[in-house]
Design an enzyme around this catalytic site. Structure first.
Site, PDB file in Angstrom:
ATOM      1  N   SER A  59       0.805  -1.229   0.000  1.00  0.00           N
ATOM      2  CA  SER A  59       0.000   0.000   0.000  1.00  0.00           C
ATOM      3  C   SER A  59       0.835   1.274   0.000  1.00  0.00           C
ATOM      4  O   SER A  59       0.309   2.350  -0.289  1.00  0.00           O
ATOM      5  CB  SER A  59      -0.950   0.012   1.208  1.00  0.00           C
ATOM      6  N   LYS A 129       0.973   4.670   6.848  1.00  0.00           N
ATOM      7  CA  LYS A 129       0.452   5.493   5.758  1.00  0.00           C
ATOM      8  C   LYS A 129       1.125   6.862   5.808  1.00  0.00           C
ATOM      9  O   LYS A 129       1.856   7.185   6.741  1.00  0.00           O
ATOM     10  CB  LYS A 129      -1.064   5.686   5.869  1.00  0.00           C
TER      11      LYS A 129
END
Length: 286
Positions: A59, A129
């Protein structure tokens, strides 16, 4: 009959002196203590300074790849530092984002090593993230992008090659204001990241509580050919990216304080004039 030198060479090796034997025994006695001290130091470093985390998914590609080991700074949050735009952060699963993800059962060795920070913990559900917006920011995606923060388009060279800054599915089209005490996070692999965009139905509206942030990822430490730091991209340093909403309370405070300051100055001026008149009165009578 051999010579004296031959007899010396045939003799058995001389035993080490008593002092040397004591030093050898002393080392083996102290070794368990040294191991305990090393483990305690590793635990303290893991808890308060740095911790290594493994990257389990793609990701954050290509910034971070599967199998990378990153070092996470856990010290600065202890001094009140909060996540900032552009930082790559590790955070605890805030609202069951990983509820459907299987948790592998660690071996006894993995459990022991993770306890002292030498290996990432297998039972902790943490995510990594990039911070896109902080409290008060308005984050917006229309079409394929660009991604905007407070109306300012971001230049995002770190987005995975072939991806667009914004996804065209329903969750990828949004305009939100980040609530107080939270951050908005997105993966660099935009079309392969279940980030804040895809958890807007959760209690936090997709935004992550600052209290759940473990720390900032500052470097890729392993493998060695991937060794690199993780700086904040220049696009987040734009001078006009600061949220108007975040500055408004301060401006309102100044506006509210102005009449009070003027009133106090007027009152002080009248008082000084009154005292001057009283002091001048006796001299006029004389």
């Amino acid at each position: 009959m051999g010579t004296e030198s031959d007899q010396e060479s045939d003799a058995p090796d001389a035993a080490p002196p008593d002092g040397q034997r004591k030093q050898q025994r002393s080392f083996w006695k102290e070794l368990p203590l040294l191991i305990v001290i090393a483990l305690v130091l590793a635990l303290l470093i893991k808890t308060f300074l740095l911790q290594a985390f493994s990257i389990p998914s793609g990701s954050m590609e290509n910034t971070l790849k599967i199998g990378d080991r990153v070092l996470v700074d856990k010290l600065t949050p202890w001094f009140g530092s909060k996540p900032e735009r552009g930082e790559v952060v590790v955070f605890h699963d805030p609202d069951g984002w990983l509820a459907d993800e299987p948790t592998p059962k660690p071996s006894a060795l993995q459990t022991a090593l993770s306890a002292v920070g030498l290996m990432p913990s297998a039972d902790e559900k943490d995510l990594i993230k990039r911070v896109i917006g902080v409290a008060g920011d308005t984050v917006e995606c229309k079409g394929t992008g660009p991604l905007k923060v407070n109306g300012k388009a971001l230049d995002e060279p770190y987005v995975f090659p072939g991806n667009t800054p914004c996804s065209t599915d329903s969750a990828g089209q949004f305009k939100i204001t980040v609530p107080s005490g939270r951050i908005w996070v997105m993966g660099d692999h935009r079309q392969f990241s279940a980030d804040s965009r895809y958890h807007q139905d959760k209690p936090g509206g997709g935004a992550v509580p600052v209290k759940d942030v473990v720390g900032r990822a500052i470097a890729v430490a392993w493998p060695l050919d991937r060794l690199n730091n993780l700086p904040v991209p220049a696009t987040f340093g734009q001078s006009d990216i600061n949220a108007v909403g975040a500055a408004a309370p301060g401006a309102a405070g100044l506006m509210g304080a102005a009449p009070l300051v003027l009133w106090r100055r007027r009152k002080r001026s009248l008082s000084q004039a009154h005292r001057s008149a009283l002091l001048a009165a006796p001299s006029e009578k004389n």
